[in-house]
Design a protein around this motif. Structure first.
Motif, PDB file in Angstrom:
ATOM      1  N   VAL A  78       0.419  -0.749   9.766  1.00 25.42           N
ATOM      2  CA  VAL A  78       1.499   0.205   9.497  1.00 25.42           C
ATOM      3  C   VAL A  78       0.952   1.440   8.801  1.00 25.42           C
ATOM      4  CG1 VAL A  78       3.662   0.580   8.255  1.00 25.42           C
ATOM      5  CG2 VAL A  78       3.261  -1.599   9.425  1.00 25.42           C
ATOM      6  N   ARG A  79       0.075   1.235   7.824  1.00 21.30           N
ATOM      7  CA  ARG A  79      -0.527   2.373   7.127  1.00 21.30           C
ATOM      8  C   ARG A  79      -1.251   3.300   8.093  1.00 21.30           C
ATOM      9  NH1 ARG A  79      -6.029   1.231   4.259  1.00 21.30           N
ATOM     10  NH2 ARG A  79      -6.362   0.833   6.472  1.00 21.30           N
ATOM     11  N   ASP A  80      -2.049   2.727   8.991  1.00 21.39           N
ATOM     12  CA  ASP A  80      -2.830   3.536   9.930  1.00 21.39           C
ATOM     13  C   ASP A  80      -1.915   4.345  10.847  1.00 21.39           C
ATOM     14  OD1 ASP A  80      -5.055   2.442   8.776  1.00 21.39           O
ATOM     15  OD2 ASP A  80      -5.485   1.046  10.416  1.00 21.39           O
ATOM     16  N   PHE A  81      -0.826   3.739  11.313  1.00 25.29           N
ATOM     17  CA  PHE A  81       0.096   4.447  12.189  1.00 25.29           C
ATOM     18  C   PHE A  81       0.817   5.559  11.430  1.00 25.29           C
ATOM     19  CE2 PHE A  81      -0.897   1.502  15.357  1.00 25.29           C
ATOM     20  CZ  PHE A  81      -0.178   1.728  16.516  1.00 25.29           C
ATOM     21  N   LEU A  82       1.258   5.282  10.210  1.00 23.35           N
ATOM     22  CA  LEU A  82       1.945   6.312   9.430  1.00 23.35           C
ATOM     23  C   LEU A  82       1.015   7.485   9.141  1.00 23.35           C
ATOM     24  CD1 LEU A  82       4.003   4.165   6.881  1.00 23.35           C
ATOM     25  CD2 LEU A  82       4.848   5.337   8.931  1.00 23.35           C
ATOM     26  N   GLU A  83      -0.220   7.194   8.807  1.00 21.83           N
ATOM     27  CA  GLU A  83      -1.169   8.265   8.531  1.00 21.83           C
ATOM     28  C   GLU A  83      -1.443   9.110   9.775  1.00 21.83           C
ATOM     29  OE1 GLU A  83      -4.538   6.282   6.850  1.00 21.83           O
ATOM     30  OE2 GLU A  83      -3.797   6.524   4.781  1.00 21.83           O
ATOM     31  N   ALA A  84      -1.252   8.518  10.963  1.00 26.33           N
ATOM     32  CA  ALA A  84      -1.456   9.243  12.221  1.00 26.33           C
ATOM     33  C   ALA A  84      -0.186   9.938  12.684  1.00 26.33           C
ATOM     34  CB  ALA A  84      -1.952   8.286  13.294  1.00 26.33           C
ATOM     35  N   GLY A  85       0.864   9.918  11.854  1.00 27.54           N
ATOM     36  CA  GLY A  85       2.111  10.573  12.211  1.00 27.54           C
ATOM     37  C   GLY A  85       3.000   9.756  13.122  1.00 27.54           C
TER      38      GLY A  85
ATOM     39  N   ARG B 294       0.846  -1.180   0.000  1.00 26.17           N
ATOM     40  CA  ARG B 294       0.000   0.000   0.000  1.00 26.17           C
ATOM     41  C   ARG B 294       0.886   1.237   0.000  1.00 26.17           C
ATOM     42  NH1 ARG B 294      -5.659  -1.501   2.950  1.00 26.17           N
ATOM     43  NH2 ARG B 294      -6.425  -0.459   1.094  1.00 26.17           N
ATOM     44  N   ARG B 295       0.510   2.207  -0.830  1.00 23.44           N
ATOM     45  CA  ARG B 295       1.165   3.504  -0.860  1.00 23.44           C
ATOM     46  C   ARG B 295       0.559   4.370   0.240  1.00 23.44           C
ATOM     47  NH1 ARG B 295       5.703   5.691  -2.634  1.00 23.44           N
ATOM     48  NH2 ARG B 295       5.510   4.440  -4.533  1.00 23.44           N
ATOM     49  N   VAL B 296       1.422   4.962   1.065  1.00 23.61           N
ATOM     50  CA  VAL B 296       0.973   5.854   2.136  1.00 23.61           C
ATOM     51  C   VAL B 296       1.702   7.175   1.956  1.00 23.61           C
ATOM     52  CG1 VAL B 296       0.691   6.162   4.615  1.00 23.61           C
ATOM     53  CG2 VAL B 296       0.710   3.850   3.656  1.00 23.61           C
ATOM     54  N   GLY B 297       1.062   8.139   1.311  1.00 22.12           N
ATOM     55  CA  GLY B 297       1.724   9.402   0.998  1.00 22.12           C
ATOM     56  C   GLY B 297       2.904   9.146   0.085  1.00 22.12           C
ATOM     57  N   ASP B 298       4.115   9.533   0.527  1.00 23.42           N
ATOM     58  CA  ASP B 298       5.306   9.314  -0.291  1.00 23.42           C
ATOM     59  C   ASP B 298       6.077   8.061   0.142  1.00 23.42           C
ATOM     60  OD1 ASP B 298       6.262  10.212   2.135  1.00 23.42           O
ATOM     61  OD2 ASP B 298       7.273  11.991   1.340  1.00 23.42           O
ATOM     62  N   LYS B 299       5.450   7.212   0.932  1.00 27.47           N
ATOM     63  CA  LYS B 299       6.082   5.982   1.403  1.00 27.47           C
ATOM     64  C   LYS B 299       5.370   4.764   0.800  1.00 27.47           C
ATOM     65  CE  LYS B 299       6.907   8.249   5.846  1.00 27.47           C
ATOM     66  NZ  LYS B 299       6.088   9.437   5.499  1.00 27.47           N
ATOM     67  N   LEU B 300       6.096   3.663   0.705  1.00 30.67           N
ATOM     68  CA  LEU B 300       5.522   2.412   0.222  1.00 30.67           C
ATOM     69  C   LEU B 300       5.678   1.358   1.309  1.00 30.67           C
ATOM     70  CD1 LEU B 300       4.255   1.275  -2.456  1.00 30.67           C
ATOM     71  CD2 LEU B 300       6.500   0.240  -2.886  1.00 30.67           C
ATOM     72  N   VAL B 301       4.563   0.746   1.694  1.00 25.59           N
ATOM     73  CA  VAL B 301       4.563  -0.289   2.727  1.00 25.59           C
ATOM     74  C   VAL B 301       4.341  -1.641   2.068  1.00 25.59           C
ATOM     75  CG1 VAL B 301       3.452  -1.126   4.836  1.00 25.59           C
ATOM     76  CG2 VAL B 301       3.635   1.335   4.419  1.00 25.59           C
ATOM     77  N   VAL B 302       5.142  -2.645   2.443  1.00 27.06           N
ATOM     78  CA  VAL B 302       5.000  -3.997   1.905  1.00 27.06           C
ATOM     79  C   VAL B 302       5.149  -4.990   3.047  1.00 27.06           C
ATOM     80  CG1 VAL B 302       7.443  -3.943   1.214  1.00 27.06           C
ATOM     81  CG2 VAL B 302       5.940  -5.713   0.299  1.00 27.06           C
ATOM     82  N   THR B 303       4.188  -5.910   3.180  1.00 24.84           N
ATOM     83  CA  THR B 303       4.247  -6.909   4.244  1.00 24.84           C
ATOM     84  C   THR B 303       3.615  -8.220   3.766  1.00 24.84           C
ATOM     85  OG1 THR B 303       2.128  -6.846   5.466  1.00 24.84           O
ATOM     86  CG2 THR B 303       3.606  -4.962   5.757  1.00 24.84           C
ATOM     87  N   ASN B 304       3.747  -9.241   4.606  1.00 16.59           N
ATOM     88  CA  ASN B 304       3.183 -10.539   4.255  1.00 16.59           C
ATOM     89  C   ASN B 304       1.854 -10.815   4.956  1.00 16.59           C
ATOM     90  OD1 ASN B 304       4.331 -10.960   6.866  1.00 16.59           O
ATOM     91  ND2 ASN B 304       4.406 -13.165   6.494  1.00 16.59           N
ATOM     92  N   GLY B 305       1.156  -9.756   5.393  1.00 16.81           N
ATOM     93  CA  GLY B 305      -0.121  -9.983   6.059  1.00 16.81           C
ATOM     94  C   GLY B 305      -0.896  -8.700   6.278  1.00 16.81           C
ATOM     95  N   ASP B 306      -1.926  -8.799   7.113  1.00 17.57           N
ATOM     96  CA  ASP B 306      -2.761  -7.611   7.317  1.00 17.57           C
ATOM     97  C   ASP B 306      -2.095  -6.552   8.185  1.00 17.57           C
ATOM     98  OD1 ASP B 306      -2.970  -8.656   9.891  1.00 17.57           O
ATOM     99  OD2 ASP B 306      -5.096  -9.168   9.726  1.00 17.57           O
ATOM    100  N   GLN B 307      -0.842  -6.798   8.603  1.00 20.84           N
ATOM    101  CA  GLN B 307      -0.105  -5.726   9.283  1.00 20.84           C
ATOM    102  C   GLN B 307       0.211  -4.571   8.341  1.00 20.84           C
ATOM    103  OE1 GLN B 307       1.280  -8.702   8.580  1.00 20.84           O
ATOM    104  NE2 GLN B 307       3.502  -8.582   8.307  1.00 20.84           N
ATOM    105  N   THR B 308       0.054  -4.783   7.031  1.00 24.04           N
ATOM    106  CA  THR B 308       0.162  -3.659   6.093  1.00 24.04           C
ATOM    107  C   THR B 308      -0.773  -2.535   6.519  1.00 24.04           C
ATOM    108  OG1 THR B 308       0.553  -5.239   4.295  1.00 24.04           O
ATOM    109  CG2 THR B 308       0.074  -2.972   3.666  1.00 24.04           C
ATOM    110  N   ASP B 309      -1.999  -2.902   6.866  1.00 29.01           N
ATOM    111  CA  ASP B 309      -2.991  -1.902   7.238  1.00 29.01           C
ATOM    112  C   ASP B 309      -2.647  -1.261   8.580  1.00 29.01           C
ATOM    113  OD1 ASP B 309      -4.240  -2.618   4.922  1.00 29.01           O
ATOM    114  OD2 ASP B 309      -5.804  -3.806   5.877  1.00 29.01           O
TER     115      ASP B 309
END
Length: 227
Positions: A92-99, A75-90
């Motif tokens: 990480v995305r949620d935490f990054l979006e919260a700063g 998943r792309r989160v702003g200017d970052k790219l997150v890649v994982t092997n499970g639903d922890q992608t979401d």
């Protein structure tokens, strides 16, 4: 440095793997693949989404338990790219979006609840500078009573990447990846050349799907959709 293609050819079952790094010209490379032993795991394809990719059943009628195999690996989160092997992608995305940080996100998660294998959760974040992080959350013991979390951070280095996977190979239980992510050489190939070379290096019986992103180019290969 390790030749990743040779490394993968020697390992029939690394499970799920993440490759991050920088080509000789500085461009950031991200690759992710999944493998499977059961019919349920092998009944999957990667599908491109608006912000990355997701896994989905190739034949919905054969899907048994989607809990650990259907997720958004990238998943792309702003200017970052997150890649994982499970639903922890979401997560990480949620935490990054919260700063907040990826490390903080992963401290709320642990390995998969699939004893006795206790499949590790491997994750990566690519930053706009070309640097990246990799991590692995794995069981501290055969009983799955505690989680060990390892985090690795790398500055961009042209022609160099790092590879991490869930497993070291076959076994009962499956042996988890150990040590620091493998340092690998990254030659100046195109996205398609990387995808084809990685796909050819993966075990023909166990490989399922592969994703490669290089610059603005994305390549997806699904075993079920090969011509």
């Amino acid at each position: 440095m390790t030749d990743l293609f040779a490394y993968l050819r020697e390992r029939p079952y690394p499970g799920r793997g993440i490759l991050l790094g920088n080509l000789p010209d500085g461009r950031a490379l991200c690759a992710y693949f999944i493998m499977g032993r059961s019919e349920n795991s092998r009944n999957r394809v990667f599908e491109q989404t608006g912000d990355g990719i997701r896994t989905k059943a190739f034949d919905e009628s054969k899907m048994v338990d989607p809990s650990l195999i259907i997720y958004h690996p990238v998943r792309r989160v702003g200017d970052k790219l997150v890649v994982t092997n499970g639903d922890q992608t979401d997560t990480v995305r949620d935490f990054l979006e919260a700063g907040k940080t990826a490390e903080a996100a992963l401290r709320t998660r642990e390995f998969e609840p699939d004893g006795p294998n206790w499949t590790p959760r491997v994750s990566g974040v690519v930053y706009p500078c070309g640097g990246y992080q990799l991590s692995i959350l794995k069981s501290a013991d055969p009983e799955g009573s505690a989680c060990t979390r390892n985090f690795f951070e790398y500055a961009p280095k042209n022609g160099v990447g790092r590879f991490i996977s869930t497993y070291e190979g076959f076994g009962s239980p499956l042996p988890s990846f150990h040590g620091e992510p493998v340092e690998v050489s990254l030659p100046g190939l195109t996205a398609r050349e990387y995808a084809d070379s990685l796909w050819a290096a993966l075990n023909a019986d166990n490989k399922v799907s592969l994703y490669v992103k290089l610059g603005d180019e994305t390549v997806i290969i699904n075993k079920h959709q090969e011509a």
